[in-house]
Design a protein around this motif. Structure first.
Motif, PDB file in Angstrom:
ATOM      1  N   THR A1064       0.839  -1.209   0.000  1.00 13.53           N
ATOM      2  CA  THR A1064       0.000   0.000   0.000  1.00 13.53           C
ATOM      3  C   THR A1064       0.869   1.253   0.000  1.00 13.53           C
ATOM      4  OG1 THR A1064      -1.659  -1.227   1.240  1.00 13.53           O
ATOM      5  CG2 THR A1064      -1.899   1.167   1.205  1.00 13.53           C
ATOM      6  N   GLU A1065       1.931   1.255   0.828  1.00  8.27           N
ATOM      7  CA  GLU A1065       2.832   2.405   0.879  1.00  8.27           C
ATOM      8  C   GLU A1065       3.552   2.608  -0.455  1.00  8.27           C
ATOM      9  OE1 GLU A1065       5.524   2.654   4.161  1.00  8.27           O
ATOM     10  OE2 GLU A1065       4.007   2.086   5.629  1.00  8.27           O
ATOM     11  N   ARG A1067       2.525   1.760  -3.440  1.00 10.84           N
ATOM     12  CA  ARG A1067       1.589   2.255  -4.461  1.00 10.84           C
ATOM     13  C   ARG A1067       1.254   3.728  -4.239  1.00 10.84           C
ATOM     14  NH1 ARG A1067      -1.356  -3.420  -4.017  1.00 10.84           N
ATOM     15  NH2 ARG A1067      -0.335  -4.469  -5.766  1.00 10.84           N
ATOM     16  N   GLU A1068       1.152   4.118  -2.959  1.00  7.80           N
ATOM     17  CA  GLU A1068       0.857   5.527  -2.688  1.00  7.80           C
ATOM     18  C   GLU A1068       2.027   6.417  -3.091  1.00  7.80           C
ATOM     19  OE1 GLU A1068      -0.145   5.697   1.430  1.00  7.80           O
ATOM     20  OE2 GLU A1068      -2.188   4.929   1.131  1.00  7.80           O
ATOM     21  N   GLY A1071       3.079   4.998  -7.238  1.00  6.14           N
ATOM     22  CA  GLY A1071       2.060   4.465  -8.148  1.00  6.14           C
ATOM     23  C   GLY A1071       2.043   5.134  -9.505  1.00  6.14           C
TER      24      GLY A1071
END
Length: 1150
Positions: A1064-1065, A1067-1068, A1071
Motif C-alpha cells: 500500500t505504501e 503504491r501511494e 504508483g
C-alpha cells in the motif's frame, strides 16, 4: 425534400480496390469466380490505404420488391431460428468447411495421378501366403500375424478397378482434414473362395496393400506413404497418401483394398457363424465341429464391411440427390461430432454413419426432402437423443433376403445395432454401449440449450471443443495395457479374443466397462471411454504391437449428491442377491447392522474430509479392477483431483477447505443468533449479514480457529492487546470476518455524516458491552467496526444505517440548495454494506446446490494470486466468473469436481470475447430473456464507456460494479494470454502421464517480464505456509497446534500483514511511476514494472521533483525519474521486511 431511402434487407457487397489474394484465401477466390467480376483492381501506391466503395445499384434494383426465394428465406429465419444471426452463422460455417472449387480441382488432379499409378502395379510370381520374398525389405506388411501361418497362395497383380467411395463423391467431405477414400479391388485370381476362413482374406488384403505401398513409395508424384487402420480395426489396414509439396498436410488419400463385388456370400458372415477355427488359432487339437465353434461376429463384420462400400455409396447417393440440403446437413453433423471427439477412432460414430443416419431418417419420413441443413441437424440430434440403439436397433434394409440375420441376432452379438441396406452388416459393430450412451447424452444436452434464447446456441453447439478432460468430472487412465492379457485369461475370454484376432485391448474393454458400471452404479450419470486413435506408422515399420496402444482413458460424469458417499449398502443377508453383492465386492463386503435395525451387506470406503470422499470412486475403480481384472493399482492413473494439491492443507486428514469453511459458517451462525437476541439496544437490529468470502465457502485458505501461545507475546500497556516479543517472527495472520449489522430506521438518526459516524461508534461500544456481559467474548470496539474474538476466530462487526449512502451524496451549495451528487465514498459504503452481503448470501446458496462450487473458486483465486493478478481480478469478480460456469454451463453440464471447474475457468478467461459481449451471471435465475436482450443492447450502445470486463447480474445490469476499477485492457490481455498457456500446459500434463507430473508449474509466474524484484524476508511474511512452494523451514508464529480454540482472554494482533501494508505504501508513493505485483498467499517477491510514460522527460517544476532528477541538454532543463534513489527508497520503506532489491533491466533508459 429528398425522398427517404427504403431499407434494404441485404447490404450491398463491398469490394476492395486492391483485390489481390493469397493462396489461403482460396474460398474468396472461388466466390469471385462464381459471381460477377468485381471492379477492376487499381494498383495502389506504396503506403496508400485500401478504400472500399459500395457497388452502385440502379434505382430499379434498389427499390425492387423481394423475390419469392428471398421471402421464403426471411420467413424461414423468423420461424426456425432465434434470430437471423443464427442462420447467418450456420451459413458462414458451411462456407468455411465445404470444399471450394479450387480445392476440388487439386483433389481431382491428385486422385487421377494416384489412379494411374495404381493401375500400373507390376505382376509378381505366385507364392505361399507366408512367403514374403517378393516384397522388398524396405516395406513391411501392415498386419500382426497371430498365429504366424495360414494356408493359401498369393501374387501381386494390377487392381481390377479403382473407385472413389466415401464422403468425397457424395459431396459431404469437409475441411480442415480432407480425407478422400479410394477403393482398390483385388483381382479375383488373387483370392480363393475359402479365404474368409482363418484370416486368409485379411492377410492377403494386407499383403496386397504392402505391394501397392512398395509400388507407390518410389514415385515422385506421391508425397508421403503411411499405413493406418480403418477406425482402429487392425483387420482393415489402409494406405495413406499425401501429395508432394505444401499441400501435403491439407489432403490425405486413403486407399482401401476390397474383394470383387459378390466374391463372398454375405450369408457366410452371419453374426452367429464361426470363420476363425479354434484349432488353427490356438494350435491345439480340439474336438470342435463347425457348428459347436464359438461365433466370430466382429471378424465377420470386418470382412463383410469390405464387400459393401460401393453399394453403400450408390444407396446414399440416390437418396442425397432427392434432398438438396443433404450434404450440408451431414457437414453440420460431422462438425458437431468432431467437437465432441466422437468421429474418430475405434467404435466411433463416423461421417459414414452420419450419412447413413440421415438416409435412414429420409426413408422413414422423419425428415423431408425440403428441409434445410439446420432442420436436418436438429432432427438427427432429436432422433439420437430419443432412440436407444443398444435396446432397439434400426435397419436400412427394406426387403432383406431370407439369409439375412434378424435384429435379435444382431443384438445378441453386438452392443449397438444399426443395420445397412443389405441387411447383413451391422455398421455399429465396433461401437460400445458406453459410446452410444455418450452420443445420446450429448444430443440430449445440445437440444436442451438449443432453444434457450439466453445461450449462444451456435457457439455451444458447433464451435466449442469438448475434450474428455474438460467434459468429465473425473478421468482415469489404464497404462501398461499388456496387463489386459491376464484380464482376458481371468475372465475366460478366449473366444472373444479369437473373434478380435488377438486384440486384447478391445476384447477386455467391454468387460471392464460393464464391471465399472456395476460398481459405480448410482454414483455416475455417465461413463465414457476414449476411442482408440487410428494409429499411423511408416510403410517401412512393422505394424505396432497391441501393447503400443496409447493408454485407455475413462471419464466419469458424477452425481454430486451420491458420488462421495462412503457407504455402499447392499441387500439384506437373507436375500438371494446378497451372494451377487459379495461376489462383486469380494473381501470388502461385510454384514453390518444399521440404526433402523436392518442387517445388510455393506461396503465402507475410507474418507473423512470432503477431499477424501471425492476420491471414493477411485477406491471403487482400483478395487474392482484388481479383484476381477488382475489390473494392479500401479496401472491406474487417476487424474480426478491432481490440481487440488495447490489448496490442500493438513497431513493427517488432508482437506481442500470445505471443513474449515463449515466451522467458520457455523460459528458465524451462532454469533448471528446471539446478536439477534441482544436486548437493551437503543434500536433493534433489522438484519445480520455476512460480507466475507469465507462465509460463502470461497476463501482460498479459510480462517482456522486458533489457540494462542502466550509465551510468544507481551501485553501492550494501553490497550492490553498482545504484541509479539522483540526478535520474534511476524505473528500468525488473523483474518477478520466481516459481518454487517443493519440497525432499524428512526427519526432520531441524524442527517449529518459526522454525527452518523459517532452514532455508529456508540453502537459498536454498546454491542461490545452486551457481548462481553452475556457471552464473555473479548471485544475491541472502534469508530468503524467492532472486533469480536469468538471460538478462536475474529468477527469484525460493522453497524450500518440504510440511509447513510444517501446522506453522503447530499450537500448544500453556496445558494443554500440541497444538491444530490454521486461520489466514490457513497459507492464504497453501498458496496460494503449492501452489494457484498447480498452477493455473499447468494453465492452461499449456490454452494448448497453445487458442493464443489467453493473449491473451484478457491482454485481459481489461488491461480490468479499466484500469477500476480489478484489486484486486477478481485475476489468478488473471480467468484462471479466461477458462478457463471455453474449457472450457464452449456455446452457442458455443471462442474462436478474442482479440477474440471478450474479447467473451464481458464478456458472462460482465455476465450471469452470480452470486447463484444457482456458475461451474464444469472444469480437465482432472475434474468429473463428480455433482460438479456436489453442488457446486450445497452452494452453495445455504450461500450466505450463501460469496463473492459463487463459482468451483468440481476442487481447490476448496466454498470458492472465489480469490475469498474479493474482490470485495465492491458492487464486483461495479459490474464487471457497466461490463462490460455496455463490451460494448454495443465491439460497436457493431466492427459499425458509420461510428462513431468507437477501441476504447480502453472502456479509459478514468469518473472522475466518485470524490471525490479523486491525480495522479502520470509520470517516477516505471516502467510508463508500458504505459498505455492512452501519452504521446508517454518517459523513459530505464536499459535499452539491442535489446541482448543478460545473466546475469552487478551485479543491478538488482528489483520496485520506487513507485506500488504508495504505494498500500500509503495503504491501511494510510486504508483505514478510503476505497477507493483505480489502473491498475497505467501509470496516472498514483489515484482515491479515501470510505466513507460513515467520515463518521458518532463519540464522542470519545483512542485514535481519527488523521486526525480534533473537532466540538462543545452538550454532545456528536463526531469526524469531517479531510479537509483527510488530503489534505495524501496529498501528504506521496507526496512526489516525487505531482504534485497534486484534491478533486472535497464528499461528506464527509454
Amino acid at each position: 425534400m429528398k425522398k427517404k431511402q427504403a431499407v434494404v434487407e441485404e447490404p450491398p457487397k463491398m469490394y476492395p480496390l486492391d483485390s489481390s489474394h493469397g493462396d489461403e484465401e482460396e474460398d474468396e477466390e472461388d466466390e469471385m469466380e462464381e459471381n460477377e467480376p468485381p471492379i477492376k483492381a487499381k494498383r495502389l501506391k506504396p503506403g496508400e490505404e485500401v478504400v472500399y466503395h459500395p457497388v452502385k445499384l440502379s434505382r430499379n434494383d434498389l427499390y425492387r420488391p423481394p423475390t419469392a426465394e428471398e421471402l421464403n428465406q426471411l420467413k424461414e429465419a423468423e420461424s426456425l431460428f432465434h434470430c437471423s444471426l443464427l442462420k447467418m452463422q450456420m451459413d458462414e460455417l458451411l462456407k468455411e468447411v465445404v470444399l471450394s472449387e479450387r480445392r476440388n480441382q487439386q483433389i481431382t488432379s491428385f486422385i487421377q495421378t494416384v489412379t494411374k499409378l495404381l493401375q500400373s502395379v507390376p505382376v509378381s510370381p505366385k507364392v505361399e501366403v507366408n512367403d514374403l520374398s517378393w516384397l522388398s525389405g524396405a516395406v513391411k506388411v501392415p498386419f500382426l500375424l497371430m498365429p504366424k501361418t495360414t494356408k493359401g497362395k498369393f501374387h501381386m497383380a494390377p487392381p481390377a478397378s479403382v473407385d472413389l467411395i466415401g464422403s468425397y463423391p457424395l459431396g459431404t467431405c469437409i475441411k480442415p482434414n480432407v480425407k478422400v477414400d479410394l477403393a482398390v479391388t483385388i483381382p479375383a485370381e488373387v483370392l480363393q473362395p475359402k479365404d474368409f476362413l482363418n484370416q486368409r482374406y485379411p492377410r492377403k488384403r494386407a499383403l496386397y496393400l504392402a505391394g501397392l505401398a512398395q509400388h507407390l513409395k518410389s514415385s515422385p508424384d506421391i508425397g508421403t506413404t503411411r499405413f493406418s487402420c480403418l477406425h482402429g480395426n487392425r483387420l482393415r489396414p489402409v494406405l495413406l497418401l499425401t501429395p508432394p509439396g505444401k499441400d501435403s498436410s491439407r489432403l490425405t488419400v486413403c486407399v482401401h483394398v476390397c474383394p470383387p463385388p459378390g466374391f463372398f456370400k454375405p450369408s457366410r458372415f452371419h453374426p452367429n457363424r464361426n470363420n476363425v477355427r479354434t484349432e488353427w488359432y490356438t494350435g491345439l487339437q480340439t474336438s470342435h465341429t463347425e457348428s459347436s465353434e464359438p461365433p466370430t461376429p466382429h471378424y465377420n463384420s470386418s470382412v463383410l464391411g469390405d464387400l459393401l462400400p460401393r453399394a453403400h455409396l450408390q444407396f446414399v447417393s440416390a437418396l442425397s440427390s432427392q434432398c438438396s440440403a443433404f450434404s450440408d446437413g451431414v457437414a453440420l453433423l460431422k462438425v458437431w461430432l468432431h467437437q465432441r471427439e466422437l468421429n474418430q477412432g475405434s467404435g466411433c460414430f463416423s461421417g459414414f454413419l452420419a450419412s447413413m443416419l440421415l438416409a435412414y431418417l429420409l426413408i422413414t419420413h422423419r425428415i423431408s426432402n425440403t428441409m434445410t441443413a439446420y432442420q436436418l441437424l436438429r432432427n438427427s440430434l432429436n432422433f439420437l437423443a430419443s432412440t436407444d440403439l443398444t435396446v432397439n436397433g434400426i435397419s436400412l434394409a427394406k426387403d432383406p433376403d431370407c439369409t439375412a440375420p434378424s435384429l435379435v441376432d444382431f443384438h445378441s452379438a453386438f452392443q449397438v445395432v444399426f443395420v445397412d441396406p443389405s441387411g447383413h452388416l451391422n455398421m455399429c459393430a465396433e461401437m460400445t454401449a458406453c459410446t452410444y450412451k455418450q452420443l445420446q447424452h450429448e444430443a440430449s444436452l445440445s437440444l436442451q440449450f438449443w432453444d434457450n434464447p439466453t445461450v449462444d446456441g451456435f457457439h455451444c453447439l458447433l464451435m466449442t471443443p469438448k475434450p474428455m478432460i474438460r467434459t468429465s468430472d473425473h478421468v482415469f487412465q489404464l497404462h501398461d495395457l499388456v496387463k489386459l492379457q491376464s484380464s482376458c485369461k481371468k475372465q475366460n475370454l478366449l473366444s472373444e479374443l479369437m473373434d478380435r484376432s488377438g486384440n486384447y485391448v478391445q476384447t477386455a474393454l467391454p468387460f471392464i466397462l460393464s464391471l465399472l458400471h456395476q460398481g459405480l452404479g448410482q454414483r455416475i450419470h455417465l461413463l465414457t471411454h476414449s476411442l482408440s486413435p487410428d494409429l499411423e506408422w511408416s510403410v517401412e515399420s512393422e505394424a505396432p504391437k497391441y501393447k503400443a496402444h496409447p493408454p485407455l482413458s475413462f471419464g466419469l460424469l458424477l452425481k454430486p449428491e451420491l458420488a462421495a458417499s462412503v457407504l455402499e449398502r447392499g441387500p439384506p443377508a437373507d436375500n438371494p442377491k446378497a451372494a451377487e453383492f459379495r461376489q462383486l465386492w469380494g473381501p470388502r463386503s461385510e454384514l453390518r447392522r444399521f440404526q433402523d435395525g436392518a442387517i445388510t451387506e455393506a461396503v465402507l470406503w475410507d474418507g473423512k474430509s470432503s477431499w477424501q470422499k471425492r476420491l471414493v470412486p477411485k477406491q471403487i475403480i482400483t478395487h474392482l479392477l484388481q479383484l476381477h481384472a488382475d489390473i494392479p493399482e500401479s496401472c491406474v492413473r487417476y487424474v480426478g483431483a491432481m490440481v487440488d494439491d495447490v489448496i490442500k492443507r493438513g497431513s493427517e486428514v488432508p482437506s481442500t477447505g470445505e471443513e474449515e469453511s463449515l466451522v467458520v459458517v457455523q460459528s458465524y451462525d451462532d454469533l448471528s443468533r446471539k446478536l439477534w437476541r441482544l436486548e437493551d439496544l437503543p434500536l433493534a437490529i433489522t438484519s445480520v449479514q455476512g460480507a466475507h468470502s469465507a462465509l460463502r465457502y470461497t476463501q482460498v485458505f479459510p480462517p482456522e480457529p486458533l489457540k494462542l501461545d502466550y509465551s510468544f507475546y507481551d501485553r501492550e500497556k494501553i490497550s492490553r492487546s498482545l504484541v509479539p516479543k522483540e526478535g520474534k517472527p511476524c505473528p500468525h495472520y488473523i483474518t477478520p470476518i466481516t459481518v454487517i449489522c443493519h440497525m432499524e430506521g428512526s427519526g432520531k438518526w441524524p442527517h449529518d455524516r459526522l454525527a452518523i459516524r459517532h452514532i455508529r461508534a456508540a453502537f459498536h461500544i454498546r454491542l461490545a458491552e452486551l457481548l462481553k456481559k452475556h457471552h464473555n467474548y473479548t471485544c475491541k470496539p472502534g469508530p468503524t467496526h467492532l472486533d469480536v474474538w469468538k471460538d478462536g476466530l475474529v468477527f469484525r462487526i460493522q453497524v450500518a444505517y440504510h440511509r447513510e449512502p444517501q446522506v453522503l451524496r447530499e450537500s448544500v451549495n453556496a445558494e443554500g440548495l440541497l444538491v444530490v451528487r454521486d461520489n466514490e465514498e457513497a459507492q464504497a459504503l453501498e458496496m460494503a454494506t449492501i452489494h457484498k452481503p447480498l452477493l455473499t448470501s447468494t453465492l452461499h446458496g449456490l454452494q448448497q446446490q453445487h458442493p464443489c462450487f467453493g473449491a473451484v473458486c478457491r482454485l481459481a483465486k489461488r491461480w490468479l494470486a499466484a500469477q500476480l493478478f489478484s489486484e486486477d481480478i478481485a475476489e468478488d469478480t473471480a467468484d462471479l466468473l466461477v458462478a457463471s460456469l455453474f449457472l450457464q454451463p452449456a455446452p457442458f453440464t455443471s462442474p462436478g469436481s474442482p479440477q474440471v471447474g478450474f479447467l473451464r475457468f481458464l478456458r472462460l478467461l482465455s476465450c471469452f470475447d470480452w470486447r463484444n459481449n457482456p458475461l451474464f451471471v444469472n444469480l437465482n435465475n432472475q434474468l429473463t430473456a428480455a433482460d438479456y436482450t436489453e442488457i446486450k443492447n445497452d452494452f453495445m450502445a455504450s461500450r466505450d464507456s463501460l469496463p473492459v470486463m463487463f459482468i451483468a447480474t440481476p442487481k447490476d445490469k448496466k454498470l458492472s460494479l465489480w469490475t469498474k476499477r479493474a482490470p485495465s485492457i492491458q492487464m486483461l490481455q495479459r490474464v487471457m494470454m497466461v490463462a490460455a498457456e496455463s490451460l494448454k500446459v495443465l491439460e497436457h500434463q493431466l492427459i499425458d502421464g509420461s510428462q513431468m507430473q507437477d501441476v504447480r508449474v502453472i502456479m509459478r509466474p514468469p518473472l522475466d517480464a518485470y524490471d525490479v524484484l523486491i525480495h522479502l524476508n520470509p520470517k516477516q511474511v505471516p502467510v508463508l505456509s500458504q505459498a505455492v512452494d512452501p519452504p521446508a523451514v517454518t517459523f513459530s508464529r505464536g499459535v499452539v497446534a491442535d489446541g482448543t480454540p478460545q473466546s475469552a482472554g487478551a485479543l491478538p494482533v488482528i489483520d496485520y500483514n506487513p507485506v500488504t501494508l508495504y505494498l500500500t505504501e509503495l503504491r501511494e508513493a510510486f504508483g505514478d511511476l510503476a505497477l507493483f505485483f505480489c502473491d498475497p498467499y505467501g509470496g516472498t517477491v514483489i515484482s515491479v514494472l515501470w510505466k513507460p510514460k513515467a520515463f518521458v522527460p518532463a519540464p522542470f517544476k519545483t512542485s514535481q521533483m519527488a523521486a526525480r532528477t534533473v537532466e540538462v541538454t543545452g538550454d532545456e532543463v528536463k526531469t526524469i525519474p531517479n531510479v537509483e534513489a527510488i530503489l534505495e527508497d524501496f529498501q528504506v520503506l521496507g526496512k526489516g521486511l525487505v531482504k534485497s532489491v534486484e534491478a533486472r533491466t535497464e528499461k528506464w533508459t527509454f
